[in-house]
Scaffold this motif. Structure first.
Motif, PDB file in Angstrom:
ATOM      1  N   GLY A 124      39.835  48.571   9.045  1.00 44.12           N
ATOM      2  CA  GLY A 124      40.252  48.614  10.772  1.00 44.12           C
ATOM      3  C   GLY A 124      39.740  49.969  11.510  1.00 44.12           C
ATOM      4  O   GLY A 124      38.494  50.017  11.070  1.00 44.12           O
ATOM      5  N   GLU A 125      40.509  50.769  11.914  1.00 40.43           N
ATOM      6  CA  GLU A 125      39.769  51.525  12.814  1.00 40.43           C
ATOM      7  C   GLU A 125      39.376  52.648  11.997  1.00 40.43           C
ATOM      8  O   GLU A 125      38.249  53.375  12.417  1.00 40.43           O
ATOM      9  N   ASP A 126      39.888  53.051  10.989  1.00 45.60           N
ATOM     10  CA  ASP A 126      39.045  53.972  10.077  1.00 45.60           C
ATOM     11  C   ASP A 126      37.785  53.445   9.660  1.00 45.60           C
ATOM     12  O   ASP A 126      36.973  54.410   9.555  1.00 45.60           O
ATOM     13  N   LYS A 127      37.708  52.406   9.140  1.00 42.50           N
ATOM     14  CA  LYS A 127      36.279  52.115   8.769  1.00 42.50           C
ATOM     15  C   LYS A 127      35.389  52.104   9.987  1.00 42.50           C
ATOM     16  O   LYS A 127      34.422  52.463   9.719  1.00 42.50           O
ATOM     17  N   ARG A 128      35.944  51.478  11.305  1.00 43.82           N
ATOM     18  CA  ARG A 128      34.909  51.554  12.302  1.00 43.82           C
ATOM     19  C   ARG A 128      34.634  52.974  12.583  1.00 43.82           C
ATOM     20  O   ARG A 128      33.299  53.146  12.931  1.00 43.82           O
ATOM     21  N   LEU A 129      35.369  54.104  12.538  1.00 47.67           N
ATOM     22  CA  LEU A 129      34.901  55.658  12.687  1.00 47.67           C
ATOM     23  C   LEU A 129      34.021  55.983  11.668  1.00 47.67           C
ATOM     24  O   LEU A 129      32.861  56.477  12.203  1.00 47.67           O
ATOM     25  N   VAL A 130      33.773  55.610  10.524  1.00 47.29           N
ATOM     26  CA  VAL A 130      33.087  55.952   9.414  1.00 47.29           C
ATOM     27  C   VAL A 130      31.741  55.301   9.924  1.00 47.29           C
ATOM     28  O   VAL A 130      30.466  55.942  10.064  1.00 47.29           O
ATOM     29  N   THR A 131      31.620  54.022  10.088  1.00 46.28           N
ATOM     30  CA  THR A 131      30.231  53.249  10.582  1.00 46.28           C
ATOM     31  C   THR A 131      29.780  53.615  11.646  1.00 46.28           C
ATOM     32  O   THR A 131      28.502  53.998  11.809  1.00 46.28           O
ATOM     33  N   ILE A 472      43.032  55.446  17.974  1.00 47.60           N
ATOM     34  CA  ILE A 472      43.641  56.824  17.375  1.00 47.60           C
ATOM     35  C   ILE A 472      42.797  57.783  17.647  1.00 47.60           C
ATOM     36  O   ILE A 472      43.070  58.912  17.698  1.00 47.60           O
ATOM     37  N   TYR A 473      41.381  57.560  17.491  1.00 47.29           N
ATOM     38  CA  TYR A 473      40.220  58.651  17.394  1.00 47.29           C
ATOM     39  C   TYR A 473      39.547  58.535  18.902  1.00 47.29           C
ATOM     40  O   TYR A 473      39.173  57.537  19.323  1.00 47.29           O
ATOM     41  N   PRO A 474      39.435  59.948  19.322  1.00 47.35           N
ATOM     42  CA  PRO A 474      38.808  60.070  20.578  1.00 47.35           C
ATOM     43  C   PRO A 474      37.539  59.472  20.775  1.00 47.35           C
ATOM     44  O   PRO A 474      37.144  58.832  21.831  1.00 47.35           O
ATOM     45  N   SER A 475      36.597  59.460  19.663  1.00 48.19           N
ATOM     46  CA  SER A 475      35.534  58.678  19.809  1.00 48.19           C
ATOM     47  C   SER A 475      35.222  57.423  19.986  1.00 48.19           C
ATOM     48  O   SER A 475      34.337  56.906  20.184  1.00 48.19           O
ATOM     49  N   LEU A 476      36.300  56.895  19.639  1.00 48.05           N
ATOM     50  CA  LEU A 476      36.466  55.364  19.737  1.00 48.05           C
ATOM     51  C   LEU A 476      37.048  54.859  21.058  1.00 48.05           C
ATOM     52  O   LEU A 476      37.362  53.567  21.231  1.00 48.05           O
ATOM     53  N   ALA A 477      37.774  55.872  21.604  1.00 47.70           N
ATOM     54  CA  ALA A 477      38.934  55.263  22.438  1.00 47.70           C
ATOM     55  C   ALA A 477      38.342  55.159  23.820  1.00 47.70           C
ATOM     56  O   ALA A 477      37.389  55.359  24.131  1.00 47.70           O
ATOM     57  N   GLY A 478      38.888  54.209  24.492  1.00 45.15           N
ATOM     58  CA  GLY A 478      39.217  53.912  26.110  1.00 45.15           C
ATOM     59  C   GLY A 478      37.587  53.137  26.386  1.00 45.15           C
ATOM     60  O   GLY A 478      37.145  52.309  25.792  1.00 45.15           O
ATOM     61  N   LEU A 636      41.314  45.232  26.735  1.00 46.88           N
ATOM     62  CA  LEU A 636      41.517  46.677  27.430  1.00 46.88           C
ATOM     63  C   LEU A 636      41.994  47.681  26.673  1.00 46.88           C
ATOM     64  O   LEU A 636      41.358  49.085  26.654  1.00 46.88           O
ATOM     65  N   SER A 637      42.806  47.521  25.489  1.00 53.57           N
ATOM     66  CA  SER A 637      43.407  48.565  24.870  1.00 53.57           C
ATOM     67  C   SER A 637      42.585  48.915  23.691  1.00 53.57           C
ATOM     68  O   SER A 637      42.691  49.953  22.937  1.00 53.57           O
ATOM     69  N   ARG A 638      41.549  47.962  23.284  1.00 58.44           N
ATOM     70  CA  ARG A 638      40.988  48.173  22.100  1.00 58.44           C
ATOM     71  C   ARG A 638      39.664  49.064  22.067  1.00 58.44           C
ATOM     72  O   ARG A 638      39.414  49.654  20.982  1.00 58.44           O
ATOM     73  N   GLY A 639      39.068  49.395  23.204  1.00 54.44           N
ATOM     74  CA  GLY A 639      37.916  50.384  23.041  1.00 54.44           C
ATOM     75  C   GLY A 639      37.029  49.908  22.200  1.00 54.44           C
ATOM     76  O   GLY A 639      36.635  48.792  22.290  1.00 54.44           O
ATOM     77  N   ASN A 640      36.450  50.894  21.266  1.00 52.47           N
ATOM     78  CA  ASN A 640      35.505  50.696  20.575  1.00 52.47           C
ATOM     79  C   ASN A 640      36.116  50.651  18.813  1.00 52.47           C
ATOM     80  O   ASN A 640      35.390  50.851  18.005  1.00 52.47           O
ATOM     81  N   ARG A 642      37.238  48.257  17.590  1.00 50.93           N
ATOM     82  CA  ARG A 642      36.619  47.107  16.434  1.00 50.93           C
ATOM     83  C   ARG A 642      35.451  46.756  17.475  1.00 50.93           C
ATOM     84  O   ARG A 642      35.138  47.110  18.640  1.00 50.93           O
ATOM     85  N   ASP A 643      34.394  45.740  16.959  1.00 53.68           N
ATOM     86  CA  ASP A 643      33.259  45.452  17.698  1.00 53.68           C
ATOM     87  C   ASP A 643      33.883  44.768  19.119  1.00 53.68           C
ATOM     88  O   ASP A 643      34.593  43.780  18.701  1.00 53.68           O
ATOM     89  N   PRO A 644      33.294  45.370  19.956  1.00 52.60           N
ATOM     90  CA  PRO A 644      33.727  44.875  21.324  1.00 52.60           C
ATOM     91  C   PRO A 644      33.606  43.287  21.426  1.00 52.60           C
ATOM     92  O   PRO A 644      34.410  42.679  22.005  1.00 52.60           O
ATOM     93  N   LEU A 645      32.425  42.773  20.921  1.00 56.26           N
ATOM     94  CA  LEU A 645      32.090  41.209  21.059  1.00 56.26           C
ATOM     95  C   LEU A 645      33.504  40.695  20.278  1.00 56.26           C
ATOM     96  O   LEU A 645      33.861  39.309  20.491  1.00 56.26           O
ATOM     97  N   GLU A 646      33.790  41.282  19.228  1.00 49.88           N
ATOM     98  CA  GLU A 646      34.823  40.575  18.517  1.00 49.88           C
ATOM     99  C   GLU A 646      36.241  40.441  19.142  1.00 49.88           C
ATOM    100  O   GLU A 646      37.027  39.492  19.212  1.00 49.88           O
ATOM    101  N   SER A 647      36.613  41.537  19.994  1.00 55.37           N
ATOM    102  CA  SER A 647      37.552  41.578  20.888  1.00 55.37           C
ATOM    103  C   SER A 647      37.486  40.716  21.946  1.00 55.37           C
ATOM    104  O   SER A 647      38.635  39.856  21.869  1.00 55.37           O
ATOM    105  N   TYR A 648      36.131  40.451  22.435  1.00 55.40           N
ATOM    106  CA  TYR A 648      36.080  39.366  23.354  1.00 55.40           C
ATOM    107  C   TYR A 648      36.349  38.201  23.102  1.00 55.40           C
ATOM    108  O   TYR A 648      37.104  37.311  23.603  1.00 55.40           O
ATOM    109  N   GLU A 649      35.879  37.572  21.677  1.00 51.24           N
ATOM    110  CA  GLU A 649      35.970  36.299  21.055  1.00 51.24           C
ATOM    111  C   GLU A 649      37.594  36.011  20.774  1.00 51.24           C
ATOM    112  O   GLU A 649      37.883  35.094  20.888  1.00 51.24           O
TER     113      GLU A 649
END
Length: 673
Positions: A124-131, A472-478, A636-640, A642-649
């Motif tokens: 999830g978001e933890d993995k995304r933060l590391v990547t 959760i994490y500011p670097s991925l938010a908004g 809109l709530s997802r930010g980064n 997860r992959d934004p294109l994944e959110s779109y799809e």
């Protein structure tokens, strides 16, 4: 010196006490914030315990609270009200922040600890933060050897200094290029309110009499549509396109120098061009894909623009000049569609558009409520604030609106964040929208053009992206998403500006109270394709110019920026002598001091998603609460996070299709031909 920024604000939403802040406070807080975060990161890097997600990545996300607080407060006020005192300290702040980013990303010990963490068990978001964190470090040069890191630091420092100087000179160039008219007869076509506003602007600028037409950032100036005399239009147009070409406010050389340094930096990082570096962080797969998309659209757009020019010449009776385009285009719209865009301004009063249009659409879609507040210490008397509530009455965040132009404000329109919604830090979002609407004369209503109506909806789409952040994490938010995705939510929100269920709520004649005449919406819809040839060509010209500057290879120097512009645009099949670029090198703030270098293509790239999303809303009943909830929850709530294109799809149920965009832009028939 007591510095209010050194402690968390006790005001609601931790709002900065702008009334107590001076330039020295910002500089002091940034200096102390840089030193403080470096100590925190040093402790993380030298932690003797085995690296874990919590003691490494989460600890890094928590670090730098003072610096973050200081720079978010500073960037908001500097761009919107850049006084002489703030402009004096800006080079120091920009240099501090740029050098600090290098100190973080080029810290070998810190990167080694980050890279050593086994993240296989994360999700999830933890993995995304590391990547995302590791990708950012590598893209910033973390794996270079010591000698190359020093070269990179020097390049970054010089680029930052040039960018700050570009911004300073551009503001001076815009104020300097404002056009003074002594005789009101030369301004035939402007309303009494516009003349009064121009007279006020002249007095504010130190003129004893006359009228001053100030400039907005893009090439096209709104008043070109209404000025009746070609000579007056020409003066305004030439003042616009010649900004930054001479004198103390020369910016052309700065832009060319920045492009050269960026190409050198790209080579140091192992890339062919700066554009290749930028696209490592984008949703577009590579530079070839971006070039291919632009090349696909240019022939049809130019063909449409030439056809429009032919229509204009029928009315003007002679070959069309670029300063006359907007005026005769408005005439065609009046003749063909009975549409007087200038007269429409009388139906669009700023507060009505904002509260009964922008806010009302958000209430219908997302259940939001808005209450204006008057208890915050603001950086300028024109700034306003609204508390934003969820449907259940709980507080969502704070919206700050700064709508009127002034000499201390950068050109254009933008969204900013003073606080971001990241649950790790326990913050509520505070987002700003800043525009450059001419301030009316005292006692007159603030009328806005149809384009400015769209801008209000557009920028509020960015605001929603920030307000709804659930990360959760500011670097991925908004809005911390790839540059070629960030415009997508804002472009979608424009769809409600002329929506049949929204427009009647805010469009009323400011003197009579009468609604828009019956059939106006239908006329606007019928007229929507008129002018798309010009608009698309104007935009594509800027996108091509941006990529040309940032596709230079190391050692490829440009000694004559204006000749370079002409050559690359002509080679691309564009027609700058007839349809000039939306921005030229001398005032292309987006790419030389705005984070869009090699990314101005993002608007059309995002518009593919936008047009496809508008089709989805239309297919599913439009302005419905359940539609807004799905868009908010899945995108809109997802930010980064997860992959934004994944959110779109996930939101759309499939990949985006380009056909809705081609139809919207009037390109489908030409492209298929």
């Amino acid at each position: 010196m007591h510095n209010p920024l050194l402690e968390r604000s006790t005001l609601p939403f931790e709002f900065p006490d702008y009334s107590a802040l001076e330039a020295a406070h910002y500089l002091d807080a940034v200096q102390q914030g840089v030193a403080g975060q470096l100590e925190e990161l040093r402790a993380i890097a030298q932690n003797t315990q085995a690296p874990t997600f919590e003691n490494t990545f989460v600890a890094m996300e928590r670090s730098g609270a003072l610096l973050r607080r200081a720079v978010m407060a500073y960037w908001t006020v500097f761009s919107a009200h850049g006084t002489d005192e703030l402009r004096e300290i800006d080079p120091q702040i920009q240099s501090l922040v740029s050098g600090h980013q290098d100190a973080i990303h080029l810290d070998g010990e810190l990167f080694a600890r980050l890279a050593s963490l086994d993240a296989d068990a994360l999700g999830g978001e933890d993995k995304r933060l590391v990547t995302e964190t590791l990708r950012t470090f590598r893209a910033a040069g973390a794996e270079l050897d010591a000698g190359r890191k020093e070269q990179l630091r020097a390049l970054n420092s010089e680029i930052t200094d040039l960018s700050s100087e570009y911004s300073r000179r551009l503001l001076g160039a815009m104020n300097e290029a404002a056009v003074h008219f002594a005789d009101p007869g030369e301004l035939a076509g402007l309303s009494d309110g516009e003349l009064a506003s121009a007279a006020d602007a002249a007095r504010d600028a130190g003129h004893t009499d006359g009228y001053l037409l100030t400039l907005v950032l893009p090439t096209g100036q709104p008043l070109l549509e209404r000025l009746e005399f070609s000579a007056s239009r020409r003066r305004l147009f030439e003042a616009s396109v010649n900004r930054g070409q001479e004198g103390d406010n020369l910016t052309l050389d700065l832009g060319a120098r920045m492009a050269s340094l960026r190409s050198k930096r790209a080579a140091l990082l192992g890339f062919a061009t700066h554009a290749d570096v930028v696209l490592q962080e984008a949703t577009a797969p590579d530079l070839a894909a971006v070039r291919g998309r632009l090349a696909e659209l240019i022939p049809a757009a130019v063909a449409n623009a030439r056809a429009e020019a032919g229509e204009l010449e029928k009315i003007s009776g002679s070959p069309i000049d670029p300063w006359d385009w907007a005026y005769y285009s408005a005439a065609v719209a009046r003749e063909r569609h009975a549409l007087d865009r200038g007269a429409l301004r009388e139906y669009f009063e700023l507060d009505a558009v904002l509260e009964r249009g922008v806010f009302a659409a958000a209430s219908r879609l997302y259940g939001l409520g808005f209450t204006e507040r008057f208890d915050f210490p603001l950086y300028h008397p024109d700034v306003r604030t609204w508390e934003v509530f969820n449907e259940d009455g709980s507080t969502l965040g704070l919206f700050v609106g700064d709508f009127f132009a002034r000499p201390t404000k950068a050109g254009g329109a933008w969204m900013n964040s003073i606080r971001e919604s990241a649950s790790l830090l326990g913050e509520r979002p505070v987002v700003t929208n800043t525009l450059n609407i001419p301030k009316p004369a005292e006692g007159d209503p603030a009328l806005v053009s149809l384009d400015e109506v769209n801008t209000l909806f557009h920028e509020f789409g960015h605001a929603l992206h920030g307000l709804f952040s659930a990360g959760i994490y500011p670097s991925l938010a908004g809005t911390s998403v790839p540059r070629d995705f960030v415009e997508y939510p804002s472009q979608v929100n424009e769809m409600w500006a002329l929506h049949a269920e929204v427009l009647p709520g805010y469009a009323a004649h400011t003197r009579t109270g009468e609604p828009l005449p019956d059939g106006t919406v239908q006329v606007l819809e019928a007229a929507a394709l008129w002018g798309e040839g010009f608009a698309t060509t104007e935009y594509l010209t800027a996108a091509v110019l941006d990529l040309a500057w940032h596709s230079l290879t190391d050692g490829e120097l440009v000694s004559d920026p204006l000749a370079f512009e002409q050559r690359v645009l002509s080679e691309a099949g564009l027609i700058p002598e007839l349809v000039p670029s939306r921005y030229r090198t001398g005032y292309f703030k987006h790419i030389f001091d705005g984070g869009y270098s090699a990314g101005y293509y993002s608007y059309i790239w995002s518009e593919v998603l936008d047009a496809d999303t508008v089709e989805w809303f239309t297919e599913n009943g439009g302005l419905k609460r359940e539609n807004g909830e799905r868009f908010r929850a899945e995108l809109l709530s997802r930010g980064n996070t997860r992959d934004p294109l994944e959110s779109y799809e996930i939101f759309r149920g499939r990949e985006a299709r380009i056909e809705p965009l081609l139809v919207r832009r009037g390109l489908a028939r030409s492209t298929n031909a």
